[in-house]
Design an enzyme around this catalytic site. Structure first.
Site, PDB file in Angstrom:
ATOM      1  N   TYR A  51       0.857  -1.041   0.070  1.00  0.00           N
ATOM      2  CA  TYR A  51       0.062   0.063   0.006  1.00  0.00           C
ATOM      3  C   TYR A  51       0.902   1.187   0.086  1.00  0.00           C
ATOM      4  CZ  TYR A  51      -3.999  -3.134   1.204  1.00  0.00           C
ATOM      5  OH  TYR A  51      -5.079  -3.871   1.185  1.00  0.00           O
ATOM      6  N   SER A  72     -13.678  -3.960   0.221  1.00  0.00           N
ATOM      7  CA  SER A  72     -14.422  -3.449  -1.061  1.00  0.00           C
ATOM      8  C   SER A  72     -15.855  -3.643  -0.597  1.00  0.00           C
ATOM      9  CB  SER A  72     -13.806  -3.824  -2.228  1.00  0.00           C
ATOM     10  OG  SER A  72     -12.772  -3.462  -2.757  1.00  0.00           O
TER      11      SER A  72
END
Length: 314
Positions: free
Chosen positions: A52, A224
């Protein structure tokens, strides 16, 4: 904020987690605000990965924790390793997976440095590596656990066979499996609702992973929660899903919350005790979503949402 017992081992954490993937894309001030808002709303679990922001997200988070004197024992930090990025002179890059002993240990040590912490609460293997040697993984986990650098372990996006292969060799219980799951990405429940049918939803694409995780006390973490497809977009306030949004907004008005809270509450309503990982860095949205912990949808409401999302109830 309600809690979920990860892996049913007595590790009670907030049922909503802040995913820090986008932390590297915003200013330090906004990142700091998102972390502090999360803690204020009762979120105490933070999800990272070494890729990330190429490690920048972990680094920023570590600085935030130190600057704000946030007690390490008051929060839970999860990070992941296994996706390796290779850069090329022309500026392009490619990724591959690496579950080798050396890479796992190096990744953990680098995450510890960036996060400015002595230990990682939960360390996940990021997606499957078909070239994995489970004995190497076992050796890496043993070293990290023995040295006190990692308390618990898990995986992401893996099926039952892959989990069982790992569990055969490693000495630590895998307590987490991170899977994509939302109203519009409901594959892990579709097959179970269409047993003995001939429609598309009856196809078992996930190897009964939901039931397997429940049987083996592995907590599913839903990533998500507002996306449809594979990063195709957000289904909330999307004209492609007009009827679904009408229903979600109707329920949002009933419960006096935002639409994001209803979409989150739909996941939390499942008895599998799924933990939801939200990826927003917007403080107001974090506060809005956290309200989902106070909502318990009725069975009728839950199935109405599922049906309106385009699914057939047999």
């Amino acid at each position: 904020m309600k809690t979920v017992d990860l892996g049913k081992i007595g590790l009670n954490v907030s049922e909503i987690s802040l995913g820090c993937m986008r932390m590297a894309d915003i200013s330090y001030e906004k990142a700091e605000e998102s972390v502090c808002t999360s803690i204020e709303t009762g979120i105490n679990f933070f999800d990272h990965a070494d890729i990330y922001g190429r490690g920048k997200s972990e680094e920023i988070f570590g600085k935030i924790i130190k600057k704000n004197n946030i007690k390490r024992e008051s929060i839970f930090i999860q990070t992941k390793c296994g996706i390796k990025v290779c850069d090329y002179p022309d500026g392009s890059y490619k990724t591959h997976f690496d579950f080798s002993k050396e890479h796992i240990i190096n990744s953990a040590n680098e995450s510890l440095r960036r996060l400015n912490t002595d230990y990682i609460d939960v360390f996940l293997l990021h997606r499957p590596d078909t070239l994995m040697e489970p004995e190497e993984v076992a050796s890496a986990f043993d070293i990290l656990h023995k040295e006190g650098k990692v308390k618990y372990f898990g995986v992401s996006n893996q099926n039952r066979g892959q989990i069982e292969l790992l569990q055969k060799y490693i000495n630590q219980k895998l307590i987490v499996n991170q899977l994509q799951f939302s109203i519009m990405h409901s594959g892990i429940i579709d097959n179970g609702l269409n047993v003995n049918m001939k429609n598309d939803n009856s196809i078992d694409r996930d190897d009964g992973i939901l039931e397997y995780c429940r049987l083996n006390d592995i907590t599913i973490q839903a990533w998500s929660p507002f996306q449809y497809g594979f990063f195709e977009g957000v289904f909330l306030n999307n004209d492609k899903f007009k009827e679904l949004n009408i229903l979600i907004n109707k329920l949002a008005n009933k419960y006096n919350v935002m639409d994001t809270a209803i979409a989150t509450a739909w996941i939390l309503r499942h008895p599998a005790k799924i933990q939801v990982i939200i990826g927003t860095m917007n403080s107001k949205r974090i506060s809005d979503i956290s309200e989902a912990s106070n909502i318990f949808l009725t069975r009728e409401e839950w199935y109405d949402i599922y049906r309106t999302a385009g699914n057939i109830i047999p």
